[in-house]
Design an enzyme around this catalytic site. Sequence first.
Site, PDB file in Angstrom:
ATOM      1  N   GLY A  93      -7.349  -4.497   2.506  1.00  0.00           N
ATOM      2  CA  GLY A  93      -7.557  -5.082   1.128  1.00  0.00           C
ATOM      3  C   GLY A  93      -7.826  -3.832   0.056  1.00  0.00           C
ATOM      4  O   GLY A  93      -8.078  -4.367  -1.049  1.00  0.00           O
ATOM      5  N   GLY A  94      -7.758  -2.785   0.524  1.00  0.00           N
ATOM      6  CA  GLY A  94      -8.067  -1.708  -0.383  1.00  0.00           C
ATOM      7  C   GLY A  94      -6.960  -1.767  -1.592  1.00  0.00           C
ATOM      8  O   GLY A  94      -7.369  -1.437  -2.567  1.00  0.00           O
TER       9      GLY A  94
ATOM     10  N   GLY B 280      -0.055  -1.434   6.426  1.00  0.00           N
ATOM     11  CA  GLY B 280      -1.129  -0.350   6.824  1.00  0.00           C
ATOM     12  C   GLY B 280      -2.520  -1.129   6.961  1.00  0.00           C
ATOM     13  O   GLY B 280      -2.544  -2.210   6.873  1.00  0.00           O
ATOM     14  N   ALA B 281      -3.551  -0.200   6.838  1.00  0.00           N
ATOM     15  CA  ALA B 281      -5.013  -0.894   7.154  1.00  0.00           C
ATOM     16  C   ALA B 281      -5.860   0.301   6.403  1.00  0.00           C
ATOM     17  O   ALA B 281      -5.413   1.496   6.272  1.00  0.00           O
ATOM     18  CB  ALA B 281      -5.364  -0.867   8.400  1.00  0.00           C
TER      19      ALA B 281
ATOM     20  N   GLU C  23      -1.377 -10.597   2.537  1.00  0.00           N
ATOM     21  CA  GLU C  23      -0.968  -9.914   3.685  1.00  0.00           C
ATOM     22  C   GLU C  23      -1.442 -11.018   5.007  1.00  0.00           C
ATOM     23  O   GLU C  23      -0.676 -11.046   5.620  1.00  0.00           O
ATOM     24  CB  GLU C  23      -1.860  -8.699   3.627  1.00  0.00           C
ATOM     25  CG  GLU C  23      -1.375  -7.687   2.713  1.00  0.00           C
ATOM     26  CD  GLU C  23      -2.204  -6.551   2.492  1.00  0.00           C
ATOM     27  OE1 GLU C  23      -1.851  -5.377   1.842  1.00  0.00           O
ATOM     28  OE2 GLU C  23      -3.294  -6.462   2.940  1.00  0.00           O
TER      29      GLU C  23
ATOM     30  N   GLY D 295       0.690  -1.260  -0.002  1.00  0.00           N
ATOM     31  CA  GLY D 295       0.210  -0.042  -0.030  1.00  0.00           C
ATOM     32  C   GLY D 295       0.874   0.974  -0.009  1.00  0.00           C
ATOM     33  O   GLY D 295       2.073   1.265   0.021  1.00  0.00           O
TER      34      GLY D 295
ATOM     35  N   LYS E 280      -7.891   6.667   9.276  1.00  0.00           N
ATOM     36  CA  LYS E 280      -8.171   5.236   9.410  1.00  0.00           C
ATOM     37  C   LYS E 280      -8.799   4.528  10.475  1.00  0.00           C
ATOM     38  O   LYS E 280      -9.055   3.441  10.667  1.00  0.00           O
ATOM     39  CB  LYS E 280      -6.943   4.302   9.032  1.00  0.00           C
ATOM     40  CG  LYS E 280      -5.985   4.879   7.750  1.00  0.00           C
ATOM     41  CD  LYS E 280      -6.750   4.536   6.488  1.00  0.00           C
ATOM     42  CE  LYS E 280      -5.974   4.745   5.416  1.00  0.00           C
ATOM     43  NZ  LYS E 280      -4.778   3.946   5.175  1.00  0.00           N
TER      44      LYS E 280
END
Length: 225
Positions: free
Chosen positions: A100-101, A87-88, A108, A34, A126
């Site tokens: 999963g963006g 990240g998230a 992951e 990401g 976030k």
Amino acid sequence: MLTQDQLKLSAAQSAVSYVLPLLNHNSVVGVGTGSTVNFFIDELAKHKHAFAAAVSSSNRSTERMSKHGIKVVSLNDVTSLDVYIDGADEVNSDFIMVKGGGGALTQEKIVASVAKSFVCIVDESKLVDKFGKFPLPVEVVPLARNAVARELKKLGGTPVWREGFITDNNGHILDVANLNSNSEIALQLESRINNIPGVICCGYFAQNKANVVVISGQQGVKILK
Ligand code: 5RP
């Protein structure tokens, strides 16, 4: 006022400072995917002699690390990872995440599961009380896409095919809106969705959540454990 990219960079720099003391010359580091992780990779590369190698969660991260001269090894060649950094799209105060963006959720989740500690790096946008503003990514076997979509509707979701996007596993992604959830529901939904035939992996990271969250905001960076 710091931009979102500046916030991502400061989260990445703080994550490198946090992670470096955990590493030695034999350490293998798990690396996510990401835009925030891209900053992390660039910062980590400045210390590439402090650890042995990395395991990557995507072709994109592999390529970026290789360009920096970081040695990337297969997960099949390591038995454990000292730390995994990623990240998230959403994270809550229980350290449960939606990911999963970028479409790399399956690898992951696999790489993270082998690590002793998951360090999640995010900017403050976030952080959520409830999951659902960001549609839940679900990776599916292509021929099962519509069958899985019907099952996801029964759970109250509104799945939309991320058309044209093929994952590193040759899967498709359904982005599922309206699955509003708290920690308890995310835990249940993670199992239920992963049990639908044709689902490769869903983007709730509830059963294996983060151990540490590095959050950057306008007031500075917080490291939550
Ligand atoms: C990729 C991911 C990313 O961690 C997530 O989408 C956050 O990405 P970014 O740092 O670009 O906001 O799960 O599959």
